[in-house]
Every structure is written in C-alpha cells, then in structure tokens.
Motif scaffolding. Structure first.
Motif, PDB file in Angstrom:
ATOM      1  N   HIS A 388       0.809  -1.225   0.000  1.00 36.32           N
ATOM      2  CA  HIS A 388       0.000   0.000   0.000  1.00 36.32           C
ATOM      3  C   HIS A 388       0.842   1.275   0.000  1.00 36.32           C
ATOM      4  O   HIS A 388       0.493   2.255  -0.668  1.00 36.32           O
ATOM      5  CB  HIS A 388      -0.917   0.012   1.230  1.00 36.32           C
ATOM      6  CG  HIS A 388      -2.115  -0.864   1.110  1.00 36.32           C
ATOM      7  ND1 HIS A 388      -2.084  -2.197   1.441  1.00 36.32           N
ATOM      8  CD2 HIS A 388      -3.381  -0.606   0.682  1.00 36.32           C
ATOM      9  CE1 HIS A 388      -3.274  -2.732   1.235  1.00 36.32           C
ATOM     10  NE2 HIS A 388      -4.076  -1.793   0.776  1.00 36.32           N
ATOM     11  N   TYR A 389       1.931   1.255   0.782  1.00 37.07           N
ATOM     12  CA  TYR A 389       2.675   2.490   1.000  1.00 37.07           C
ATOM     13  C   TYR A 389       4.108   2.467   0.472  1.00 37.07           C
ATOM     14  O   TYR A 389       4.784   3.499   0.477  1.00 37.07           O
ATOM     15  CB  TYR A 389       2.731   2.809   2.507  1.00 37.07           C
ATOM     16  CG  TYR A 389       1.389   2.797   3.200  1.00 37.07           C
ATOM     17  CD1 TYR A 389       0.341   3.632   2.783  1.00 37.07           C
ATOM     18  CD2 TYR A 389       1.160   1.952   4.296  1.00 37.07           C
ATOM     19  CE1 TYR A 389      -0.883   3.623   3.435  1.00 37.07           C
ATOM     20  CE2 TYR A 389      -0.060   1.944   4.957  1.00 37.07           C
ATOM     21  CZ  TYR A 389      -1.074   2.778   4.518  1.00 37.07           C
ATOM     22  OH  TYR A 389      -2.286   2.771   5.160  1.00 37.07           O
ATOM     23  N   GLY A 390       4.566   1.287   0.068  1.00 39.06           N
ATOM     24  CA  GLY A 390       5.952   1.191  -0.385  1.00 39.06           C
ATOM     25  C   GLY A 390       6.939   1.140   0.769  1.00 39.06           C
ATOM     26  O   GLY A 390       8.145   1.299   0.579  1.00 39.06           O
ATOM     27  N   GLN A 391       6.439   0.905   1.981  1.00 43.83           N
ATOM     28  CA  GLN A 391       7.289   0.765   3.168  1.00 43.83           C
ATOM     29  C   GLN A 391       6.609  -0.181   4.141  1.00 43.83           C
ATOM     30  O   GLN A 391       5.405  -0.417   4.047  1.00 43.83           O
ATOM     31  CB  GLN A 391       7.536   2.130   3.826  1.00 43.83           C
ATOM     32  CG  GLN A 391       6.278   2.833   4.309  1.00 43.83           C
ATOM     33  CD  GLN A 391       6.536   4.237   4.829  1.00 43.83           C
ATOM     34  OE1 GLN A 391       7.059   5.090   4.109  1.00 43.83           O
ATOM     35  NE2 GLN A 391       6.175   4.487   6.091  1.00 43.83           N
ATOM     36  N   HIS A 392       7.360  -0.704   5.075  1.00 47.64           N
ATOM     37  CA  HIS A 392       6.831  -1.733   5.968  1.00 47.64           C
ATOM     38  C   HIS A 392       6.021  -1.173   7.139  1.00 47.64           C
ATOM     39  O   HIS A 392       5.305  -1.919   7.807  1.00 47.64           O
ATOM     40  CB  HIS A 392       7.972  -2.607   6.510  1.00 47.64           C
ATOM     41  CG  HIS A 392       8.594  -3.485   5.466  1.00 47.64           C
ATOM     42  ND1 HIS A 392       7.892  -4.470   4.805  1.00 47.64           N
ATOM     43  CD2 HIS A 392       9.868  -3.519   4.969  1.00 47.64           C
ATOM     44  CE1 HIS A 392       8.682  -5.085   3.943  1.00 47.64           C
ATOM     45  NE2 HIS A 392       9.883  -4.529   4.013  1.00 47.64           N
ATOM     46  N   THR A 393       6.150   0.092   7.397  1.00 49.15           N
ATOM     47  CA  THR A 393       5.396   0.705   8.500  1.00 49.15           C
ATOM     48  C   THR A 393       4.366   1.689   7.960  1.00 49.15           C
ATOM     49  O   THR A 393       4.541   2.258   6.874  1.00 49.15           O
ATOM     50  CB  THR A 393       6.342   1.449   9.464  1.00 49.15           C
ATOM     51  OG1 THR A 393       7.080   2.435   8.732  1.00 49.15           O
ATOM     52  CG2 THR A 393       7.297   0.475  10.131  1.00 49.15           C
ATOM     53  N   ALA A 394       3.307   1.892   8.721  1.00 48.57           N
ATOM     54  CA  ALA A 394       2.262   2.837   8.305  1.00 48.57           C
ATOM     55  C   ALA A 394       2.792   4.267   8.409  1.00 48.57           C
ATOM     56  O   ALA A 394       3.326   4.650   9.456  1.00 48.57           O
ATOM     57  CB  ALA A 394       1.030   2.670   9.197  1.00 48.57           C
ATOM     58  N   PRO A 395       2.664   5.069   7.346  1.00 45.78           N
ATOM     59  CA  PRO A 395       3.165   6.451   7.366  1.00 45.78           C
ATOM     60  C   PRO A 395       2.435   7.307   8.392  1.00 45.78           C
ATOM     61  O   PRO A 395       1.282   7.045   8.743  1.00 45.78           O
ATOM     62  CB  PRO A 395       2.876   6.955   5.941  1.00 45.78           C
ATOM     63  CG  PRO A 395       2.714   5.721   5.110  1.00 45.78           C
ATOM     64  CD  PRO A 395       2.111   4.701   6.029  1.00 45.78           C
ATOM     65  N   ILE A 396       3.120   8.342   8.879  1.00 48.23           N
ATOM     66  CA  ILE A 396       2.549   9.296   9.826  1.00 48.23           C
ATOM     67  C   ILE A 396       2.122  10.545   9.059  1.00 48.23           C
ATOM     68  O   ILE A 396       2.857  11.070   8.220  1.00 48.23           O
ATOM     69  CB  ILE A 396       3.577   9.702  10.908  1.00 48.23           C
ATOM     70  CG1 ILE A 396       4.134   8.451  11.609  1.00 48.23           C
ATOM     71  CG2 ILE A 396       2.938  10.651  11.907  1.00 48.23           C
ATOM     72  CD1 ILE A 396       3.106   7.648  12.361  1.00 48.23           C
ATOM     73  N   TYR A 397       0.905  11.015   9.321  1.00 50.55           N
ATOM     74  CA  TYR A 397       0.446  12.251   8.696  1.00 50.55           C
ATOM     75  C   TYR A 397       1.236  13.440   9.260  1.00 50.55           C
ATOM     76  O   TYR A 397       1.485  13.511  10.461  1.00 50.55           O
ATOM     77  CB  TYR A 397      -1.043  12.486   8.986  1.00 50.55           C
ATOM     78  CG  TYR A 397      -1.991  11.641   8.175  1.00 50.55           C
ATOM     79  CD1 TYR A 397      -2.352  11.998   6.886  1.00 50.55           C
ATOM     80  CD2 TYR A 397      -2.553  10.484   8.722  1.00 50.55           C
ATOM     81  CE1 TYR A 397      -3.247  11.235   6.145  1.00 50.55           C
ATOM     82  CE2 TYR A 397      -3.454   9.706   7.999  1.00 50.55           C
ATOM     83  CZ  TYR A 397      -3.787  10.093   6.703  1.00 50.55           C
ATOM     84  OH  TYR A 397      -4.675   9.331   5.971  1.00 50.55           O
ATOM     85  N   ASN A 398       1.583  14.359   8.388  1.00 53.13           N
ATOM     86  CA  ASN A 398       2.263  15.579   8.817  1.00 53.13           C
ATOM     87  C   ASN A 398       1.255  16.726   8.807  1.00 53.13           C
ATOM     88  O   ASN A 398       1.173  17.501   7.859  1.00 53.13           O
ATOM     89  CB  ASN A 398       3.442  15.891   7.895  1.00 53.13           C
ATOM     90  CG  ASN A 398       4.207  17.129   8.333  1.00 53.13           C
ATOM     91  OD1 ASN A 398       4.050  17.606   9.461  1.00 53.13           O
ATOM     92  ND2 ASN A 398       5.033  17.665   7.435  1.00 53.13           N
ATOM     93  N   ILE A 399       0.477  16.845   9.880  1.00 52.17           N
ATOM     94  CA  ILE A 399      -0.569  17.862   9.906  1.00 52.17           C
ATOM     95  C   ILE A 399      -0.020  19.254  10.207  1.00 52.17           C
ATOM     96  O   ILE A 399      -0.762  20.240  10.154  1.00 52.17           O
ATOM     97  CB  ILE A 399      -1.675  17.506  10.920  1.00 52.17           C
ATOM     98  CG1 ILE A 399      -1.135  17.511  12.346  1.00 52.17           C
ATOM     99  CG2 ILE A 399      -2.308  16.173  10.593  1.00 52.17           C
ATOM    100  CD1 ILE A 399      -2.231  17.360  13.391  1.00 52.17           C
ATOM    101  N   SER A 400       1.290  19.335  10.485  1.00 47.70           N
ATOM    102  CA  SER A 400       1.898  20.644  10.740  1.00 47.70           C
ATOM    103  C   SER A 400       1.924  21.505   9.482  1.00 47.70           C
ATOM    104  O   SER A 400       2.164  22.714   9.558  1.00 47.70           O
ATOM    105  CB  SER A 400       3.314  20.477  11.289  1.00 47.70           C
ATOM    106  OG  SER A 400       4.164  19.877  10.327  1.00 47.70           O
ATOM    107  N   THR A 401       1.681  20.892   8.323  1.00 47.77           N
ATOM    108  CA  THR A 401       1.652  21.651   7.068  1.00 47.77           C
ATOM    109  C   THR A 401       0.296  22.310   6.821  1.00 47.77           C
ATOM    110  O   THR A 401       0.131  23.021   5.832  1.00 47.77           O
ATOM    111  CB  THR A 401       1.979  20.734   5.870  1.00 47.77           C
ATOM    112  OG1 THR A 401       0.986  19.698   5.783  1.00 47.77           O
ATOM    113  CG2 THR A 401       3.349  20.101   6.033  1.00 47.77           C
TER     114      THR A 401
END
Length: 475
Positions: A388-401
């Motif tokens: 799904h993400y191209g990485q083994h861990t679930a990505p973290i949303y960067n809501i600071s943007t």
C-alpha cells in the motif's frame, strides 16, 4: 476494577431493559422509578468503595469526579436530581425518535434538500442542505449575506450521522442556528453510515464495500463532498465544522491536499482529535487486543460495526424513554462524565439515531491510533504495508503543514479527545490556531448533544463567521 463494575452494571441493566421491555408494565414512570431505585442502592455503596490512587494524580482526579457524581445522585436521590437537571420536562417518548434526518429538519419548519455526492471509488454520500425556517426566511431576504451567503459544511464524528447537528430542539442545534443566522448549511455523511450505505460498483453485503477507514474519508469523501457543494453554490470557499472524527479527517485531509484546503475559509474543530494515545474509559481495555479481535471478527464476516437498524432504533427509543438515567450513564462510560449538560429528556432521540454504523476497519484504525499515540495511516501489517505504501510501516500524517485558520473547542472532561492529546494537536498546528477554548465541564458528546453548547460553542461559531464575512466585505 470497581469502576469496571459500574460500567458492566450499566451495560447489563441497559440490555436487561431492552430484553424485558415487552414483559413489563407500560407505565414508564413506574418502570423508571423501579429501575432507578435498583441502581440507586448499587451506587450508594459504590461511591465509597472506589479506591484512591495516590501515585497517579490524573487517575485520582478522574476517580474523584466519578465519586462526586455518584455521591450526588446517591445522597440527594434521583428525584431531586431529575428536578434540578430536567425542570419542567417530562420523560415521554419524543416523536423525533421516529424521524429520519430529513424529517427532523422539516418537522421544525425548515426546508431540506437531499443531495448525493459520488466519490472516485464509487461511494454515494448523502448530504442534507438546511434552509431557513419560515419565520426567519423573511428576516434574511435582504441580508448582507444574500449575494455571497456563507456556506457552512457540518461533518459528524465516529459512528454518527448528519442527524447529530439537528438532533436537539431548534434553538439548541447547530444546523438550525446556522440556518437562522442566514448561512447556507450543508450536512455530510461519511461512507458506511446510515445515510451513505451505497456504492455504484459494490453491494454493501460484500466484504470489499467495508474495506475502508477514516483514511478513505479524508482522501476521498472530503474532496467529493466539498467539490459537490462548491459546484452547486458557486462558492470559492466554505466554512468547515467537524466534530471528533470530523475534525481528524479535516486535519489529515486538508494537510495532505492543498488544492482542497484552498477551498476552506476556516475550520471549527469540536472535540478535536489528531492523537488518541490518552483515550480513557472501557474502550482502552480492548486496545492491547485489537489485532486479535479484528482478525477474529473479520474471519467470521463481521465487517459493519454498530449499524442503525429497525431493531437498534426501537431498543434505543424504548430503553431510553423508560430509563433515561441508564442511557445517560452508558454515554458517560465512553464520552466522559458530565451530568450538568446532558439532556436526558432527549435520550430516546439520541439513541434512535446513534450509533449510525461504520466499518470494522475504521474502528480498528482508531484502536491502532490509541495504541501508537500517533496520527498514522491504517496499519495493514508488515507485508501489506509495503504493497500500500511502499514501506513496511504505516506512514505518519504531517498535519503541521496545515495552512487554514482553526478554531478549537475542546472539553476538560472529554475521555476521547483527552486534553493531553489536544495539547499535542496545539503543538502541531499552533501557527494556524486563531481561537482556542477549553470548556472545563464538556465531555465528548456535549458539543453536539449538550444543553450548554448553544451558548458556549454555537453562538461563538456564528459570531466568528460573521466577523470573517464582515472583514472580507471591507477588503
């Protein structure tokens, strides 16, 4: 353990009322007194048996709040409690408990338009547009808002529906108050709930229909809804009000999609959530086992959680009209404790509309957030995350943007949007916050069901929108 005894006692009594409602006398007053009397005896001994936790100030404070609430009921008695909290009100079943969202609106004299937005993945999202009451329509025919009438989108929270914005009386529901103020009011429904239960490609009895969480609501539902509304109204920007999960999908969706964010003039976040690591109450007890629970329920085909059915609506109407105190205490077991603002006479209405259903995957996503404490995307597991993400861990949303003005309304007694988690949110989006009010006696549902939200939240939202519109007119 003592607190859990209270929780299970409330839930068991709630179920008992639903099971036995056809076998007991129909005199709701007699039944209510009998059941309340049983509970009263239990509470009298329970208050003093709750142990203090001298090592944990936070836990001690919460327990002390619970002890005070129980002693208040046990000492003064339920009769006095009802007189003080529900003066001049009766416990008769409300006709609103039998109405759907459109009927809730039109029964109060407001107009209601039914709209449907389609997401790129085929879900059909129901949207209600609330028009002014006949008594207020003439008042705003020559309003300064007539040419550029402010458009306001209301987005409900987890397991809820658009009905939450019009579920109280007309003078105490945000949807009605905004319409009375001369605004163009739209109320959306997330995929999988009572009013958004269709997909053009998949039937709702297929597993694939329920393969979504709030990730998809932020990624697909928000753009479909907002683009539809701006297309119909020709508004370049709209105001957004989100409660609970409605604020979560706003923070994550708008920070990830700048094109969509440019269409939002201001966010009003009620019981705001971006982190959930400090969630309290019985819900937290299941979190360590959420993976096992999810796998088992998924294996046996349990994909829709707490849907609204004719049976659940009938049980909610019956139980909460007979013994509203039980429903009040059940609410407090997951939302937080606040006897002051809960409108017990509307319990049958609340629980004939709530819960409104969601997917098992959505609930599991919440459990993951509580377990990790992060604003993360759905965790499919080590191998499937790679797909799904191209990485083994679930990505973290960067809501600071996030780059939209935000008004925060949080509760001091909220067990789901805990003050410590709200503090993390403040740190993430501090540069965008234009208003921040922590209402010390508010629990999670006081923002949509409470009797004090009218004066402490809704009027402030209306005031801020009017100020914003006045500023824009002067530019």
């Amino acid at each position: 353990m003592t607190i859990m005894k209270l929780v299970w006692a409330i839930l068991l009594l709630f179920v008992f009322c639903g099971i036995s409602s056809n076998a007991v006398p129909t005199d709701s007053v007699t039944i209510n007194k009998a059941l309340d009397g049983t509970l009263l005896k239990y509470l009298e001994g329970l208050a003093d048996s709750i142990p203090k936790d001298e090592k944990n100030d936070e836990t001690s404070d919460r327990i002390e709040q619970l002890r005070e609430a129980l002693k208040e009921i046990a000492f003064f008695g339920l009769e006095k409690h009802e007189k003080e909290m529900e003066k001049g009100r009766t416990l008769s079943r409300d006709e609103d408990s039998k109405r759907n969202v459109s009927e809730l609106i039109t029964s109060k004299g407001y107009s209601c338009e039914e709209h449907t937005a389609q997401t790129v993945d085929g879900y059909l999202l129901s949207i209600q547009r609330v028009g002014p009451n006949s008594t207020t329509k003439a008042k705003f025919e020559k309003s300064i808002f007539n040419k550029t009438k402010p458009v306001v989108l209301l987005q409900h929270g987890l397991l809820d529906a658009s009905s939450t914005w019009v579920i109280n009386q007309a003078d105490n529901s945000l949807g009605f108050m905004l319409a009375d103020a001369g605004f163009d009011v739209w109320m959306s429904n997330s995929r999988g709930n009572t009013y958004s239960h269709s997909n053009v490609n998949i039937k709702d009895n297929r597993r694939k229909f329920w393969e979504f969480s709030w990730d998809e609501m932020a990624k697909y539902d928000l753009p479909a809804t907002i683009d539809y509304i701006t297309g119909v109204t020709n508004a370049s920007q709209i105001y957004y009000v989100g409660h609970s999960q409605g604020s979560l999908i706003a923070f994550t969706g708008f920070s990830s999609n700048t094109t969509l964010a440019s269409k939002i003039k201001q966010i009003f976040a009620l019981a705001p959530i971006s982190h959930a690591g400090h969630v309290k109450g019985p819900i937290r007890l299941a979190v360590p086992f959420h993976g096992v629970i999810y796998d088992f329920l998924n294996l046996i085909g349990y994909e829709e959680v707490l849907p609204s059915t004719s049976i659940t609506r009938a049980v909610g109407r019956t139980v909460c009209s007979i013994a509203p105190l039980f429903c009040e205490l059940v609410t407090f077991t997951f939302a937080g404790i606040d006897f002051y603002a809960y409108n017990r006479t509307r319990s049958d209405v609340f629980y004939s509309h709530f819960p409104a259903g969601t997917s098992l995957q959505d609930v599991n996503h919440w459990a993951q957030m509580i377990h990790s404490g992060d604003t993360q995307m759905y965790d499919y597991g080590w191998h499937d995350n790679k797909k799904h993400y191209g990485q083994h861990t679930a990505p973290i949303y960067n809501i600071s943007t996030l780059d939209i003005p935000v008004s925060l309304f949080s509760g001091g007694r909220d067990w789901l949007a805990d003050p410590k988690d709200v503090e993390k949110l403040r740190a993430d989006i501090n540069h965008t916050i234009v208003y921040d009010n922590t209402l010390d006696r508010f629990d999670h549902l006081d923002f949509v069901w409470g009797t004090t939200a009218k004066d402490r939240v809704y009027k402030e939202i209306i005031l801020q929108i009017r100020k914003s519109e006045a500023t824009n007119d002067n530019v």
